[in-house]
Design a protein around this motif. Sequence first.
Motif, PDB file in Angstrom:
ATOM      1  N   ASN A  20       0.817  -1.216   0.000  1.00  0.00           N
ATOM      2  CA  ASN A  20       0.000   0.000   0.000  1.00  0.00           C
ATOM      3  C   ASN A  20       0.851   1.267   0.000  1.00  0.00           C
ATOM      4  O   ASN A  20       0.311   2.366   0.068  1.00  0.00           O
ATOM      5  CB  ASN A  20      -0.937   0.021   1.212  1.00  0.00           C
ATOM      6  CG  ASN A  20      -2.012  -1.031   1.113  1.00  0.00           C
ATOM      7  OD1 ASN A  20      -2.383  -1.452   0.028  1.00  0.00           O
ATOM      8  ND2 ASN A  20      -2.516  -1.465   2.248  1.00  0.00           N
ATOM      9  N   GLN A  21       2.157   1.108  -0.059  1.00  0.00           N
ATOM     10  CA  GLN A  21       3.129   2.199  -0.080  1.00  0.00           C
ATOM     11  C   GLN A  21       2.953   3.152   1.101  1.00  0.00           C
ATOM     12  O   GLN A  21       3.028   4.375   0.970  1.00  0.00           O
ATOM     13  CB  GLN A  21       3.061   2.964  -1.401  1.00  0.00           C
ATOM     14  CG  GLN A  21       3.439   2.118  -2.586  1.00  0.00           C
ATOM     15  CD  GLN A  21       3.467   2.885  -3.887  1.00  0.00           C
ATOM     16  OE1 GLN A  21       3.100   4.045  -3.968  1.00  0.00           O
ATOM     17  NE2 GLN A  21       3.915   2.212  -4.934  1.00  0.00           N
ATOM     18  N   GLY A  22       2.758   2.566   2.282  1.00  0.00           N
ATOM     19  CA  GLY A  22       2.646   3.353   3.502  1.00  0.00           C
ATOM     20  C   GLY A  22       3.888   4.179   3.770  1.00  0.00           C
ATOM     21  O   GLY A  22       3.827   5.225   4.411  1.00  0.00           O
ATOM     22  N   TYR A  23       5.013   3.743   3.251  1.00  0.00           N
ATOM     23  CA  TYR A  23       6.272   4.469   3.433  1.00  0.00           C
ATOM     24  C   TYR A  23       6.271   5.816   2.727  1.00  0.00           C
ATOM     25  O   TYR A  23       7.093   6.666   3.019  1.00  0.00           O
ATOM     26  CB  TYR A  23       7.459   3.620   2.962  1.00  0.00           C
ATOM     27  CG  TYR A  23       7.273   3.032   1.579  1.00  0.00           C
ATOM     28  CD1 TYR A  23       7.617   3.740   0.438  1.00  0.00           C
ATOM     29  CD2 TYR A  23       6.751   1.746   1.418  1.00  0.00           C
ATOM     30  CE1 TYR A  23       7.442   3.214  -0.817  1.00  0.00           C
ATOM     31  CE2 TYR A  23       6.581   1.200   0.155  1.00  0.00           C
ATOM     32  CZ  TYR A  23       6.915   1.935  -0.955  1.00  0.00           C
ATOM     33  OH  TYR A  23       6.739   1.401  -2.200  1.00  0.00           O
ATOM     34  N   ASP A  55       2.020   8.474   8.148  1.00  0.00           N
ATOM     35  CA  ASP A  55       1.981   7.072   8.565  1.00  0.00           C
ATOM     36  C   ASP A  55       2.768   6.895   9.864  1.00  0.00           C
ATOM     37  O   ASP A  55       3.932   7.299   9.954  1.00  0.00           O
ATOM     38  CB  ASP A  55       2.584   6.190   7.464  1.00  0.00           C
ATOM     39  CG  ASP A  55       2.483   4.730   7.805  1.00  0.00           C
ATOM     40  OD1 ASP A  55       1.422   4.149   7.539  1.00  0.00           O
ATOM     41  OD2 ASP A  55       3.455   4.180   8.365  1.00  0.00           O
ATOM     42  N   PRO A  56       2.172   6.266  10.879  1.00  0.00           N
ATOM     43  CA  PRO A  56       2.866   6.119  12.159  1.00  0.00           C
ATOM     44  C   PRO A  56       4.122   5.250  12.073  1.00  0.00           C
ATOM     45  O   PRO A  56       5.108   5.513  12.769  1.00  0.00           O
ATOM     46  CB  PRO A  56       1.817   5.501  13.081  1.00  0.00           C
ATOM     47  CG  PRO A  56       0.742   4.979  12.201  1.00  0.00           C
ATOM     48  CD  PRO A  56       0.813   5.754  10.925  1.00  0.00           C
ATOM     49  N   HIS A  57       4.109   4.218  11.233  1.00  0.00           N
ATOM     50  CA  HIS A  57       5.296   3.363  11.086  1.00  0.00           C
ATOM     51  C   HIS A  57       6.439   4.146  10.457  1.00  0.00           C
ATOM     52  O   HIS A  57       7.588   4.049  10.877  1.00  0.00           O
ATOM     53  CB  HIS A  57       4.993   2.120  10.248  1.00  0.00           C
ATOM     54  CG  HIS A  57       3.936   1.243  10.834  1.00  0.00           C
ATOM     55  ND1 HIS A  57       4.080   0.636  12.054  1.00  0.00           N
ATOM     56  CD2 HIS A  57       2.727   0.877  10.372  1.00  0.00           C
ATOM     57  CE1 HIS A  57       3.000  -0.071  12.318  1.00  0.00           C
ATOM     58  NE2 HIS A  57       2.168   0.062  11.313  1.00  0.00           N
ATOM     59  N   ARG A  58       6.123   4.909   9.442  1.00  0.00           N
ATOM     60  CA  ARG A  58       7.136   5.738   8.784  1.00  0.00           C
ATOM     61  C   ARG A  58       7.733   6.739   9.771  1.00  0.00           C
ATOM     62  O   ARG A  58       8.935   6.953   9.811  1.00  0.00           O
ATOM     63  CB  ARG A  58       6.519   6.466   7.602  1.00  0.00           C
ATOM     64  CG  ARG A  58       7.463   7.424   6.944  1.00  0.00           C
ATOM     65  CD  ARG A  58       6.714   8.324   5.975  1.00  0.00           C
ATOM     66  NE  ARG A  58       7.539   9.446   5.606  1.00  0.00           N
ATOM     67  CZ  ARG A  58       7.760   9.837   4.377  1.00  0.00           C
ATOM     68  NH1 ARG A  58       7.205   9.212   3.386  1.00  0.00           N
ATOM     69  NH2 ARG A  58       8.536  10.867   4.145  1.00  0.00           N
ATOM     70  N   ASN A  59       6.881   7.344  10.592  1.00  0.00           N
ATOM     71  CA  ASN A  59       7.348   8.318  11.566  1.00  0.00           C
ATOM     72  C   ASN A  59       8.265   7.687  12.614  1.00  0.00           C
ATOM     73  O   ASN A  59       9.244   8.302  13.032  1.00  0.00           O
ATOM     74  CB  ASN A  59       6.165   9.023  12.231  1.00  0.00           C
ATOM     75  CG  ASN A  59       5.438   9.934  11.266  1.00  0.00           C
ATOM     76  OD1 ASN A  59       5.997  10.394  10.285  1.00  0.00           O
ATOM     77  ND2 ASN A  59       4.173  10.176  11.520  1.00  0.00           N
ATOM     78  N   LYS A  60       7.977   6.458  13.011  1.00  0.00           N
ATOM     79  CA  LYS A  60       8.846   5.768  13.972  1.00  0.00           C
ATOM     80  C   LYS A  60      10.241   5.570  13.382  1.00  0.00           C
ATOM     81  O   LYS A  60      11.248   5.784  14.037  1.00  0.00           O
ATOM     82  CB  LYS A  60       8.242   4.424  14.376  1.00  0.00           C
ATOM     83  CG  LYS A  60       7.114   4.533  15.351  1.00  0.00           C
ATOM     84  CD  LYS A  60       6.605   3.157  15.741  1.00  0.00           C
ATOM     85  CE  LYS A  60       5.411   3.254  16.657  1.00  0.00           C
ATOM     86  NZ  LYS A  60       4.901   1.931  17.019  1.00  0.00           N
ATOM     87  N   VAL A  61      10.280   5.145  12.126  1.00  0.00           N
ATOM     88  CA  VAL A  61      11.566   4.935  11.450  1.00  0.00           C
ATOM     89  C   VAL A  61      12.294   6.261  11.308  1.00  0.00           C
ATOM     90  O   VAL A  61      13.493   6.356  11.595  1.00  0.00           O
ATOM     91  CB  VAL A  61      11.368   4.271  10.063  1.00  0.00           C
ATOM     92  CG1 VAL A  61      12.659   4.259   9.279  1.00  0.00           C
ATOM     93  CG2 VAL A  61      10.835   2.864  10.236  1.00  0.00           C
ATOM     94  N   SER A  62      11.583   7.270  10.890  1.00  0.00           N
ATOM     95  CA  SER A  62      12.197   8.581  10.698  1.00  0.00           C
ATOM     96  C   SER A  62      12.797   9.107  11.994  1.00  0.00           C
ATOM     97  O   SER A  62      13.876   9.696  11.988  1.00  0.00           O
ATOM     98  CB  SER A  62      11.149   9.559  10.182  1.00  0.00           C
ATOM     99  OG  SER A  62      11.683  10.839  10.037  1.00  0.00           O
ATOM    100  N   ASN A  63      12.132   8.892  13.090  1.00  0.00           N
ATOM    101  CA  ASN A  63      12.619   9.381  14.373  1.00  0.00           C
ATOM    102  C   ASN A  63      13.863   8.627  14.863  1.00  0.00           C
ATOM    103  O   ASN A  63      14.585   9.118  15.716  1.00  0.00           O
ATOM    104  CB  ASN A  63      11.516   9.318  15.419  1.00  0.00           C
ATOM    105  CG  ASN A  63      10.425  10.325  15.150  1.00  0.00           C
ATOM    106  OD1 ASN A  63      10.648  11.358  14.529  1.00  0.00           O
ATOM    107  ND2 ASN A  63       9.216  10.028  15.590  1.00  0.00           N
ATOM    108  N   LEU A  64      14.097   7.450  14.320  1.00  0.00           N
ATOM    109  CA  LEU A  64      15.288   6.672  14.702  1.00  0.00           C
ATOM    110  C   LEU A  64      16.555   7.169  14.018  1.00  0.00           C
ATOM    111  O   LEU A  64      17.644   6.911  14.497  1.00  0.00           O
ATOM    112  CB  LEU A  64      15.093   5.187  14.366  1.00  0.00           C
ATOM    113  CG  LEU A  64      14.040   4.454  15.181  1.00  0.00           C
ATOM    114  CD1 LEU A  64      13.840   3.057  14.626  1.00  0.00           C
ATOM    115  CD2 LEU A  64      14.427   4.400  16.651  1.00  0.00           C
ATOM    116  N   LEU A  65      16.407   7.860  12.914  1.00  0.00           N
ATOM    117  CA  LEU A  65      17.570   8.317  12.146  1.00  0.00           C
ATOM    118  C   LEU A  65      18.166   9.566  12.720  1.00  0.00           C
ATOM    119  O   LEU A  65      17.584  10.387  13.280  1.00  0.00           O
ATOM    120  CB  LEU A  65      17.198   8.547  10.689  1.00  0.00           C
ATOM    121  CG  LEU A  65      16.754   7.301   9.945  1.00  0.00           C
ATOM    122  CD1 LEU A  65      16.320   7.678   8.536  1.00  0.00           C
ATOM    123  CD2 LEU A  65      17.860   6.274   9.864  1.00  0.00           C
TER     124      LEU A  65
END
Length: 85
Positions: free
Chosen positions: A67-70, A75-85
């Motif tokens: 669904n290309q949530g990235y 998107d909450p999953h994308r935001n979690k990843v972004s915050n890790l960088l």
Amino acid sequence: MPRFKLNSTKNFEKFQNNQKSKTRLATFEDSFPQHSTKMAQEWFNQLQGKGVMTNADLTTITTWINNQGYNNQNDPHRNKVSNLL
């Protein structure tokens, strides 16, 4: 997904200054879903039965990729990843 798409506040270089970079970026973006789905399946195969990743987790990840949530900045999953960088 190119890293610069994750969090624009991190000042990641966009590599879009020349045609060669644009071509490479387009190729990477086109192949991202296929490679990500394959990676999720490989991780599932390694972690199956160890209580770390379930079939439901694999389905959730695969659906998110399909669904290309990235690409969704909200998107909450994308935001979690972004915050890790």
